[in-house]
Design an enzyme around this catalytic site. Structure first.
Site, short mmCIF file in Angstrom:
data_model
loop_
_atom_site.label_atom_id
_atom_site.label_comp_id
_atom_site.label_asym_id
_atom_site.label_seq_id
_atom_site.Cartn_x
_atom_site.Cartn_y
_atom_site.Cartn_z
N ARG A 109 0.78 -1.32 -0.12
CA ARG A 109 0.02 0.15 0.01
C ARG A 109 0.86 1.27 -0.07
O ARG A 109 0.54 2.37 -0.87
CB ARG A 109 -0.96 0.09 1.41
CG ARG A 109 -1.94 1.23 1.31
CD ARG A 109 -2.96 1.02 2.28
NE ARG A 109 -3.76 0.14 2.17
CZ ARG A 109 -5.03 0.22 1.38
NH1 ARG A 109 -5.40 1.31 1.10
NH2 ARG A 109 -5.86 -0.57 1.39
N TYR A 213 0.33 -13.36 -0.32
CA TYR A 213 0.86 -12.96 -1.87
C TYR A 213 2.18 -12.15 -1.54
O TYR A 213 2.24 -11.31 -0.49
CB TYR A 213 -0.23 -12.55 -2.77
CG TYR A 213 -0.78 -11.10 -2.17
CD1 TYR A 213 -0.40 -9.96 -2.54
CD2 TYR A 213 -2.00 -11.25 -1.72
CE1 TYR A 213 -0.95 -8.88 -1.95
CE2 TYR A 213 -2.89 -10.04 -1.28
CZ TYR A 213 -2.16 -8.94 -1.50
OH TYR A 213 -2.94 -7.63 -1.13
N ASP A 291 -14.66 3.68 -1.09
CA ASP A 291 -15.39 3.22 0.20
C ASP A 291 -16.47 4.17 0.64
O ASP A 291 -17.34 3.87 1.50
CB ASP A 291 -14.09 2.98 1.29
CG ASP A 291 -13.63 1.78 1.10
OD1 ASP A 291 -13.98 0.90 0.32
OD2 ASP A 291 -12.31 1.57 1.72
#
Length: 392
Positions: A109, A213, A291
């Site tokens: 991120r 991952y 969001d």
């Protein structure tokens, strides 16, 4: 829409907000970004970018930088929680890129945020927590908690699940608690068995599951570990847990899980919320994105991708010839609402499917995975630009 470029205020400097600012600047708009955070920090978490999201990033010229910072995941694998045995796998990598029009990437991120900050012409204004919005026929005014105010032609609420701008658009509503929390962390790849060949990895077990991952070109392994927990209600990117709590929550799981959780130095933990789908996203001068508009549980891996798709549609309509601002916002909402609602609802259902106990129900789920690529094609192969083109 007038001869002078619109002045647009974006509230929120996350992935959706910054991508929107970049796309709108590319259309010639004057854009300012505001965020309540006092500083921008690299949250220790990964993001999955599907072909549907990468397609938009490519269109914005961000694709090379994103690819350079990310890991292109070569395969997807589903493992039994206890034995670690693979019960389903499928290639990704080039196969996925050809099928869905873009790669499937795992990216830190913080790395993604830096790519966006580098591309944005300006800097987010920090320490500016939105408190209210006031509209007039000529524009909108954002009032901040410190008493300062800014004027804009359009306000975009990209301020997340607990959006102040959403409250202005729709009135009060409450987040929906899933009675589940997640541990999140990053582990050096050399401390995770099998990391050198790891792709998108699911570990499924009774009542809990993990998604794992690589990010940062395989240097780090990102994990998200989901557990039922009606008591943990704190929803915050900065909330922490003791690594020992994550280890205890997955006691008896396979060696990869135990080794990975035992080697993480810092674990984030937050409760999982979404909201009920909205009937409206926009007023005449204010709209929502990501969001703030359609918060979804992470079980479809589509939160960031849907915000990025939103950006493409919103920038398109705001820059379209002959559309008044209010009409542009309505067209944006109309294009995006049904798709995001469907993904929101699907994300809710996926957790139960991932957390079945051993036995016939889990065996039936595993057998259905042979159709996984076809079942998710409507999500990953979606081309927002094709939808926009069809409207012309």
């Amino acid at each position: 829409m007038g001869s002078s470029p619109l002045h647009i205020a974006v509230i929120g400097s996350g992935i959706g907000g910054l991508t929107a600012a970049i796309a709108l600047q590319a259309k010639g708009f004057q854009v300012d970004v505001y965020d309540q955070a006092s500083e921008l920090s690299a949250i220790g978490a990964g993001i999955a970018l599907g072909g549907n999201g990468v397609r938009v990033l490519d269109e914005l010229g961000l694709g090379p930088a994103v690819r350079a910072a990310a890991s292109n995941l070569p395969r997807i694998q589903f493992h039994h929680w206890q034995s670690g045995d693979i019960f389903y796998e499928h290639p990704m990598g080039d196969w996925y890129d050809e099928r869905f029009g873009g790669p499937f990437l795992g990216i830190h991120r913080g790395d993604m945020h830096q790519v966006l900050l580098d591309a944005f012409d300006g800097e987010p204004q920090l320490g500016r927590r939105a408190a209210a919005v006031h509209e007039s026929p000529d524009g909108a005014e954002v009032e901040f908690a410190d008493g300062s105010k800014v004027q804009a032609d359009v306000v975009i609420g990209a301020d997340g699940l607990r959006s102040v701008i959403r409250h202005h658009v729709t009135g009060p509503d409450e987040p929906v608690f899933s009675a589940m929390s997640c541990f999140r962390g990053l582990v050096p790849a050399q401390k995770v068995p099998g990391a050198d060949t790891m792709g998108l990895t699911f570990m499924l077990g009774p009542g809990r599951h993990l998604v794992i991952y690589p990010v940062r070109g395989g240097e780090l392994i990102n994990f998200v570990a989901y557990v039922p927990d009606p008591e943990w209600t704190l929803e915050s990117w900065s909330s922490k847990s003791e690594p020992a709590e994550a280890v205890a929550a997955f006691d008896g799981w396979n060696d990869t899980v135990v080794s990975m959780l035992s080697n993480v130095e810092e674990v984030g933990r937050w409760a999982l919320y979404d909201r009920e789908p909205l009937r409206k996203w926009s007023t005449e001068r204010v709209t929502l994105l990501g969001d703030a508009a359609h918060p979804m549980l992470p079980h479809a891996g589509q939160g960031s991708n849907q915000a990025i798709e939103d950006v493409a549609a919103l920038a398109h309509y705001l820059s379209a010839d002959g559309l008044a601002t209010a009409e542009a916002l309505q067209k944006y909402e109309q294009l995006r609402k049904a798709r995001t609602r469907q993904i929101q609802m699907g994300s809710r259902g996926n957790a139960a499917c991932f957390q079945l106990p051993d036995g016939p129900p889990a065996d039936e789920r595993n057998a259905r995975l042979v159709s996984l690529a076809d079942n998710v094609a409507w999500i990953h192969g979606y081309n927002v630009y094709a939808d926009l083109q069809e409207e012309k």
